[in-house]
Write an enzyme that holds these catalytic residues in place. Structure first.
Site, PDB file in Angstrom:
ATOM      1  N   GLU A 167       1.295  15.539  26.004  1.00  0.00           N
ATOM      2  CA  GLU A 167       0.980  15.801  24.599  1.00  0.00           C
ATOM      3  C   GLU A 167      -0.512  15.937  24.310  1.00  0.00           C
ATOM      4  O   GLU A 167      -1.085  15.149  23.531  1.00  0.00           O
ATOM      5  CB  GLU A 167       1.566  14.685  23.719  1.00  0.00           C
ATOM      6  CG  GLU A 167       3.072  14.586  23.804  1.00  0.00           C
ATOM      7  CD  GLU A 167       3.678  13.633  22.775  1.00  0.00           C
ATOM      8  OE1 GLU A 167       2.932  12.920  22.080  1.00  0.00           O
ATOM      9  OE2 GLU A 167       4.914  13.617  22.662  1.00  0.00           O
ATOM     10  N   GLU A 354      10.735  13.998  26.466  1.00  0.00           N
ATOM     11  CA  GLU A 354      10.815  12.831  25.578  1.00  0.00           C
ATOM     12  C   GLU A 354      11.685  13.183  24.387  1.00  0.00           C
ATOM     13  O   GLU A 354      11.557  14.289  23.822  1.00  0.00           O
ATOM     14  CB  GLU A 354       9.441  12.413  25.012  1.00  0.00           C
ATOM     15  CG  GLU A 354       8.548  11.706  25.988  1.00  0.00           C
ATOM     16  CD  GLU A 354       7.244  11.228  25.360  1.00  0.00           C
ATOM     17  OE1 GLU A 354       7.214  10.937  24.140  1.00  0.00           O
ATOM     18  OE2 GLU A 354       6.249  11.158  26.105  1.00  0.00           O
TER      19      GLU A 354
END
Ligand code: FCB
Length: 446
Positions: A167, A354
């Site tokens: 991320e 995720e």
């Protein structure tokens, strides 16, 4: 309607964690401080003044944690490697005891029949590199490639595929623009060099991994962006947000160029940090897979404050997690289909790296079961619509240190009592195990 049982037989199941959130043992075996160790010391930075100093004590209890995963029946485990364990000051030779920990972990996973999927950077930069500029400095990208080589040389005989960064958008925005994560800088749009240097780091590391015959992925946080209304100002704001959140770290990788960021007043060279050849390098090693971290959609309206070309708006009328995040499983289908539409054949196979939710304390987490089931249905629907999704790694195996929220947000299939370090599987653990078991028997029949 497509159901979760329509997922392909070869679909891979897993769980995800990250080093600083679970390992603890921050000063053991030569580990150097990371930006998170330092950030947690700042008064008011983390809820309750908590830190990852002990976390889940996974550094000492990894055997028990691998056993939990073996019983769960997952195919893969996504964890991250703490750079400051490998290079305590961010450069120079490898710290052997640090490497040895991951060596033991990988061996233990393989003995349990679980494929290791390491992430090389999940936000815990060695503090020494922060002191020379962190991701604002180009040199950090070169240091990352060097670190990647050290890890790949040690574990590469047993690890087939790697995730370079986790991320980068969240690290950029929370860490460098708003200062609510480490390293706690509040640079707003002046943070943009930290975007480019993370991408450069990915490109250099990807080349180092490919040279060694490995597969390369990256895990991006992606969100479907909903304009608050059809009014042109809201639609333009939504496009601006999409360019920043979704495209900034995906267009250069898949299309070899930055998205149009002119609504932010930014030029194509991001204020001068992009050098000739950089974009070619970033896209030079094609991704073997795109990791998608999905939690919720984002609703965007025209700006209210002059600093940014958008404002976030509430999503009304949907359930919320303990964290307050809206629960919109269809958003995952929408996101996956839109990636396919946007990038076409340039889109590599996707793995959900995720997805999960925080819940109130307790073992009977029906809320989490509903969340996971809904999102798996969304994945099945995206696959039915032609998107190549190969696997699903839920966040997270166990409760852990949730960054600025401390230990208050519980994302685990397994409950952790942070006083005693006792692990207790929740109802969602049993549910996930049964789901995987059912898939496994259909796999062996096919
Ligand atoms: C993601 C992070 C992960 C975890 C989840 C809840 O943004 O990658 O470490 O904190 O959110």
């Amino acid at each position: 309607m497509v159901t979760r049982f329509d997922l392909p037989a070869q679909f891979r199941w897993g769980v995800s964690t990250a080093a600083y959130q679970i390992e603890g043992a921050v000063a053991e075996d030569g580990r150097g401080p990371s930006v998170w160790d330092v950030f947690c010391e700042r008064p008011g930075a983390v809820k309750g003044g908590e830190s990852g100093r002990v976390a889940c004590d996974h550094y000492h209890r990894y055997g028990e944690d691998v056993e939990l995963m073996r019983e769960l029946g997952v195919d893969g485990y996504r964890f991250s490697i703490a750079w400051p364990r490998i290079q305590p000051t961010g450069s120079g030779p490898a710290n052997q005891p640090g490497l040895a920990f991951y060596d033991r972990l990988v061996d233990r996973l393989l003995a349990a029949g679980i494929t290791p999927l390491p992430t090389l950077f999940h936000w815990d930069l060695p503090q020494a590199l922060e002191e020379t500029g962190g991701w604002l400095t180009r040199d950090t990208a070169h240091r990352f490639a060097e670190y990647t080589g050290l890890v790949a040389d040690r574990l590469g005989d047993r690890v087939p595929a790697w995730i370079t960064l986790n991320e980068p958008i969240v690290h950029l925005v929370f860490g460098y623009a708003f200062g609510i994560h480490a390293p706690g800088r509040t640079l707003m749009l002046d943070a943009l060099p930290a975007a480019h240097h993370q991408l450069l780091a990915h490109g250099l590391a990807a080349a180092a991994l490919r040279d060694r015959g490995h597969q390369v992925l990256i895990a991006n946080n992606l969100t479907p962006v909903w304009a608050a209304s059809d009014a042109p100002a809201d639609v333009a704001a939504a496009e601006a947000y999409d360019a920043l959140h979704n495209r900034l770290f995906t267009d250069p990788l898949l299309l070899g160029r930055y998205p149009d960021l002119s609504s932010y007043g930014l030029s194509e060279d991001l204020g001068g940090c992009v050098r000739p050849g950089d974009l070619e390098l970033i896209a030079a090693t094609p991704l073997d897979g795109l990791g998608v971290n999905y939690y919720n959609p984002t609703r965007i309206a025209a700006p209210t404050d002059p600093g940014l070309p958008f404002a976030e708006a509430e999503i009304e009328g949907v359930p919320r997690t303990h964290f307050g995040w809206p629960v919109v499983p269809e958003g995952l289908r929408e996101l996956l289909v839109s990636l396919r539409e946007r990038y076409g054949d340039a889109l590599p196979p996707i793995t959900i790296t995720e997805n999960g939710c925080s819940t109130a304390e307790g073992l009977d987490d029906q809320f989490r079961i509903g969340y996971l089931a809904g999102h798996l249905d969304a994945v099945a629907e995206a696959i039915a619509a032609g998107v190549d999704v190969r696997g699903y790694f839920t966040w997270s195996l166990m409760d852990n240190f949730e960054w600025a929220q401390g230990y208050g947000e519980r994302f685990g299939l397994v409950e952790v009592d942070f006083e005693t370090q006792r692990r207790t599987p929740r109802a969602s653990y049993a549910w996930y195990r049964e789901m995987i078991g059912a898939r496994r028997s259909s796999r062996s029949r096919s």
